[in-house]
Every structure is written in structure tokens, then in C-alpha cells.
Enzyme design. Structure first.
Site: not given
Ligand code: IPM
Ligand code: MN
Length: 351
Positions: A142, A189, A221
Site C-alpha cells: 500500500y 507468502k 493462499d
Molecule cells: C479497508 C478498505 C481500504 C483498504 C480502502 C478503502 C482504501 O478496503 O479499510 O479495508 O484497502 O484498506
């Protein structure tokens, strides 16, 4: 107790579900003699429309100064269908997690006695499930390096983890496990990814500090399968950001509805409480969304301030509403569907 809570309703059904959590929290505060000051602030598409960015500095100020943050939902279809949009509502949530240092996302999975038969999974497999997925929230793919190459024809996102990021999350996992079923499962993983091998190495090195915790290591998985096959085999799961995102949506099937799953996000200072579901734009403004995930997130908030009876009062009234069929359309199955606001009113009165 006096609590200052930042209130970030966000997009879609966010404002509607947040309203119910406020009603219920105020009812609890009244009953137990607490004072809650709510400070609303803008986030998500709503903030983009108002000031051009999804997590404005003013909102961060409000959150950073508060004792806790209660959050609704973020996201708008206008952006989902436009991959070229430079400013996106979700960036607000990610920026908030990062700026508030919320590295540990606690997502419990449990069953509600009156809903066990609503799950598509068999009763005997899920009844009594009680597990926590502890998802790393400010690192991994992320937040790693990303971009495009070759005139835009190649795209990359990188999963990067530093040892300290894994260690602080794992430590929370070990501590939680000690207070619960004393089992910790590190989900990764590691047969393919170097970052996952660092996870294993780090957690393995910590095992000796927690001799009372039984530690296991499983590939993500395989866990995707076992989690719905035999969820009672798990107690605390620790995992990377993206794996946790995916597994927690999957785990919500166990409890019967996405509309029921609360979460907290913890760092070193202020914590954030939010439902795990999204902004459900199709339902926005219709007063039909299930507010229980947000209400139960408020219960987690009270619990973290050591207000256990207060948290229990919320959980009890939620169970009562489910048992008595005071539920929104996602759970009503042919019988009367209550409006979001009616469920909130009922819960507040019955507190
Ligand atoms: C969550 C959501 C968020 C994430 C999105 C909205 C950015 O899916 O809080 O799980 O991926 O973390
Ligand atoms: Mn998600």
C-alpha cells in the site's frame, strides 16, 4: 469520563451509519455518566468537493487533538470508474492512517447466536468462532514504491517491510494472544516473497519472549481456504497490509454480513474506530444501510478506554436487536426491514 471524539462521517452511507453510532454512544454516555464532545471533520470525496483534498490539514488537526476518531466510510463511484483521477477519496484514508501512525488494524471475527444460520457456511463450522485478524496498516504494498514505466505500459507496486514495522505489529499480536487463546498465526507468502521471509524471521526471533504463546506460520493462499473451512482453528492472525485487507473481507462471511464487522486502528497515540465495510454508494441517502458495524466499532472504542461495562451494554443491545429482528434489509430475509435510523433509535432507547 470526558471524551473528545473526532467524527469523520466520510462518503456514501458513512453519515447515516455514523449518526446511529453517535446516538447509541450518547445513550451509553448518559447512562454511565460520561461526557462526549463530538467534533465533526471532513474526509473523502466530501472533502475533495469542499476543499480539493481527501484528508485536509484541518481534519488532521482535529484528529490529532482528539482522544479517538470515529470514522464512517470513504469512496465514491465517480472516482472508481476513472482510473486516471489524480486525487482519490481512498488516499484520504491512507494518509490519515499514515499521519496518525495507525500501524495495527484490529479486525475481530465472531458469530452472533441469532445469525449463525444466515451465514452461507455451515453452522457446525462457524458457531463459536472468535478470532482476530491483526492487519499491518501503514506499510507493505500500500505504501511501497510505485509507478509506471515504458510509456505507461508497465506498472509496479512494491511490497517493502522494515524489521521494526513487523516487530511492533507482532508484539501487539503476541500481547493479544496472551490475553485470549494464546495462539498466534503469522500469515505470509514466505515461499515466494522476500518481504514475507523477513516477517517469518522477525516473528521467529520473538517467539522465545512469549513461551506461553503457541506460534504457527501459514501461507496466505492456504489460510484463504482454512479460514472459512475451520475458523475455530485460529485465535490471533498477524499479517501484511494487503493480505489482511483480503482476508478480513472473506472473514466477514463467517459472521453473516459485512454490515456487522467493526475494527479499530491503533498506533502509539490516538486510535481510530471504523466499520470494515465501504461506502456502499448504491444505498447512500436511502436510510437502509446496516449501522451495526459502526455501532460495534464504538463499543471497541469504549473498551479501549477501559469502559468495559459500557462496551458490553452496546454489544448486548446489538445482540438483542438481532434476536428480536430489529434489523436492516440485509438481514431481514422477508420479514420487516427497519430503516437505518430506526435501528439506531431502537438501540439508543434500549441501552
Ligand atoms: C479497508 C478498505 C481500504 C483498504 C480502502 C478503502 C482504501 O478496503 O479499510 O479495508 O484497502 O484498506
Ligand atoms: Mn478492505
Amino acid at each position: 469520563m470526558k471524551l473528545n471524539i473526532a467524527l469523520l462521517a466520510g462518503d456514501g452511507i458513512g453519515p447515516e451509519v455514523i449518526d446511529q453510532a453517535v446516538k447509541v454512544s450518547d445513550a451509553v454516555a448518559k447512562k454511565f455518566n460520561h461526557e462526549i464532545n463530538w467534533t465533526p471533520a471532513l474526509t473523502g470525496a466530501a472533502a475533495i468537493d469542499a476543499v480539493g483534498e481527501p484528508y485536509p490539514d484541518e481534519t488532521h488537526e482535529v484528529c490529532a487533538k482528539a482522544d479517538a476518531v470515529l470514522f464512517g466510510a470513504i469512496g465514491h463511484p465517480r472516482f472508481d470508474n476513472d482510473p486516471s483521477a489524480k486525487v482519490r477519496p481512498e488516499q484520504g484514508l491512507l494518509k490519515m492512517r499514515q499521519k496518525l501512525g495507525l500501524f495495527a488494524n484490529v479486525r475481530p471475527t465472531f458469530t452472533f447466536p441469532s445469525l449463525v444460520d444466515k451465514s452461507p457456511l455451515k453452522r457446525e463450522r462457524i458457531e463459536g468462532t472468535d478470532l482476530i485478524i491483526l492487519r499491518e496498516l501503514t506499510g507493505g504494498v500500500y505504501f511501497g514504491e510505485r509507478g509506471r514505466k515504458d510509456n505507461g505500459n508497465t506498472a509496479f507496486d512494491t511490497m517493502t517491510y522494515q524489521r521494526f514495522e513487523i516487530e511492533r505489529l507482532a508484539r501487539k499480536g503476541f500481547e493479544m494472544a496472551l490475553k485470549r487463546g494464546k495462539k498466534l498465526c503469522c500469515v505470509d507468502k514466505a515461499n515466494v516473497l522476500e518481504a514475507s521471509r523477513l516477517w517469518r524471521e522477525t516473528v521467529q526471533a520473538m517467539e522465545k519472549e512469549y513461551p506461553d504463546v503457541e506460534v504457527s506460520y501459514e501461507f496466505v493462499d492456504a489460510v484463504a481456504m482454512r479460514l472459512i473451512q475451520w475458523p475455530k482453528g485460529y485465535d490471533v492472525i498477524i499479517t501484511a497490509n494487503l493480505f489482511g485487507d483480503i482476508l478480513t473481507d472473506e472473514a466477514s462471511v463467517i459472521s453473516g454480513s459485512m454490515g456487522l464487522m467493526p475494527s479499530s486502528s491503533l498506533g502509539s497515540d490516538v486510535s481510530l474506530y471504523e466499520p470494515i465495510h465501504g461506502s456502499y454508494p448504491q444505498a447512500a441517502g436511502k436510510d437502509i444501510a446496516n449501522p451495526l458495524a459502526t455501532v460495534l466499532s464504538a463499543a471497541m472504542l469504549f473498551e479501549d478506554f477501559n469502559l468495559k461495562e459500557e462496551a458490553e451494554a452496546i454489544r448486548a443491545v446489538v445482540n438483542k436487536s438481532l434476536a428480536e429482528g430489529v434489523v436492516t434489509e440485509d438481514l431481514s430475509e422477508g420479514s420487516k426491514a427497519y430503516k437505518t435510523s430506526e435501528v439506531g433509535d431502537w438501540l439508543a432507547v434500549n441501552i
